[in-house]
Design a protein around this motif. Sequence first.
Motif, PDB file in Angstrom:
ATOM      1  N   GLN A   1       4.144   5.409  -6.185  1.00  0.00           N
ATOM      2  CA  GLN A   1       5.601   5.575  -6.150  1.00  0.00           C
ATOM      3  C   GLN A   1       6.336   4.567  -7.004  1.00  0.00           C
ATOM      4  O   GLN A   1       7.407   4.845  -7.508  1.00  0.00           O
TER       5      GLN A   1
ATOM      6  N   GLU B   1      -4.033   6.488  -1.784  1.00  0.00           N
ATOM      7  CA  GLU B   1      -3.978   5.038  -1.598  1.00  0.00           C
ATOM      8  C   GLU B   1      -5.383   4.453  -1.549  1.00  0.00           C
ATOM      9  O   GLU B   1      -5.663   3.415  -2.172  1.00  0.00           O
TER      10      GLU B   1
ATOM     11  N   ILE C   1       2.017   2.685  -3.375  1.00  0.00           N
ATOM     12  CA  ILE C   1       1.060   3.206  -4.357  1.00  0.00           C
ATOM     13  C   ILE C   1       1.475   4.620  -4.754  1.00  0.00           C
ATOM     14  O   ILE C   1       1.783   5.456  -3.900  1.00  0.00           O
TER      15      ILE C   1
ATOM     16  N   VAL D   1       0.844  -1.205   0.000  1.00  0.00           N
ATOM     17  CA  VAL D   1       0.000   0.000   0.000  1.00  0.00           C
ATOM     18  C   VAL D   1       0.878   1.254   0.000  1.00  0.00           C
ATOM     19  O   VAL D   1       0.594   2.231  -0.695  1.00  0.00           O
ATOM     20  N   GLN D   2       1.966   1.197   0.763  1.00  0.00           N
ATOM     21  CA  GLN D   2       2.850   2.362   0.870  1.00  0.00           C
ATOM     22  C   GLN D   2       3.507   2.739  -0.450  1.00  0.00           C
ATOM     23  O   GLN D   2       3.935   3.873  -0.629  1.00  0.00           O
TER      24      GLN D   2
HETATM   25 CA    CA Z   1       2.097   6.414   0.007  1.00  0.00          CA
END
Ligand code: CA
Length: 279
Positions: free
Chosen positions: A211, A243, A209, A206-207
């Motif tokens: 990037q 996200e 997304i 998720v983090q």
């Molecule tokens: Ca993020």
Amino acid sequence: AKEVPGSFHSFFNPLMRTSYNRKSAIEKGLKGNLKENGFYYVLQPQVDGNTGQLVGAEVLSRWNHPEFGEISPPEFIQIAEESGEIFSLTSHLLVEVFTQIKEWQNRFGWNLKTAINMTPSLLSDPTFFDNFFELLECFKIPSHLIEIEITEQAELTYSSKTLENLLLCKSKGISIAIDDFGTGFSMISYLTHFPINKIKIDKSFVQKIGQNRKSEAVLTSLIHLAHSIECDLVAEGVETLEESLFLQENGCPVHQGYFYDKPLAPDAFERNYVQDFIK
Ligand code: CA
Ligand code: C2E
Ligand code: CA
Ligand code: CA
């Protein structure tokens, strides 16, 4: 919403080796009266991002240690797991949580799922689940209100007892979620060996997304995988609107994360989520 310590754990990095003194002090605390020793729990909502509706909650343990202050869960859970105290810790937690669920059921008609984390040693324990089912019965908690979260671990062997325990849970209608999905070694074998009905996509995906295109592609593949084997899905660690929207657009509407709320103490969770629950 009231802030609860725990997401902001003390300086201690669980990857560091716990010093012998600290470890034995923690172990000693685990053996004593957990409540008196500062052990408590918080609840984090799981929300349908499309509708904004609450769909369930996850129980997360906390420990405000008299000597060390807030200890991070991975640190004390690991020590509990290694020392064999995880059985009594989790049983204590179950009693606390079941008491609360029953009260909410009576007062507000609460009927959403509550998820509780289980370690590998509990899953293969010959007596833990007898205790678990007895508590469910004793508190008269319908088993469909309970979910267990299991984590894939490196080198975890498929003990036949684990399978037996999980099949028993399934037969009783307890939901089984696989936690941190996508990060472990044996993700596919877990899905095929165990009666999993929910997948929790790890926050590391998720983090990334917005990037990292490759990670986004892996994320959408995990979502497709869950759909194709008819597993329920929840994404954890959702922190931003971007996200949340990406996940909704790609077939994963149920979210857990700071974007919606932090884990809350039971009284704050009651005020913010349970109180207005429609009977
Ligand atoms: Ca993020
Ligand atoms: P987990 O089961 O993957 O729990 C999710 C963790 O992510 C929690 O950390 C939660 O506070 C945190 N989190 C929630 N939303 C967000 C977000 O938007 N962004 C980020 N970066 N993090 C978020 P916590 O509470 O520190 O727990 C860490 C781990 O400790 C848990 O990971 C779980 O594996 C374990 N744990 C916690 N309580 C228990 C328990 O009662 N029993 C067992 N066996 N393990 C537990
Ligand atoms: Ca979990
Ligand atoms: Ca997780």
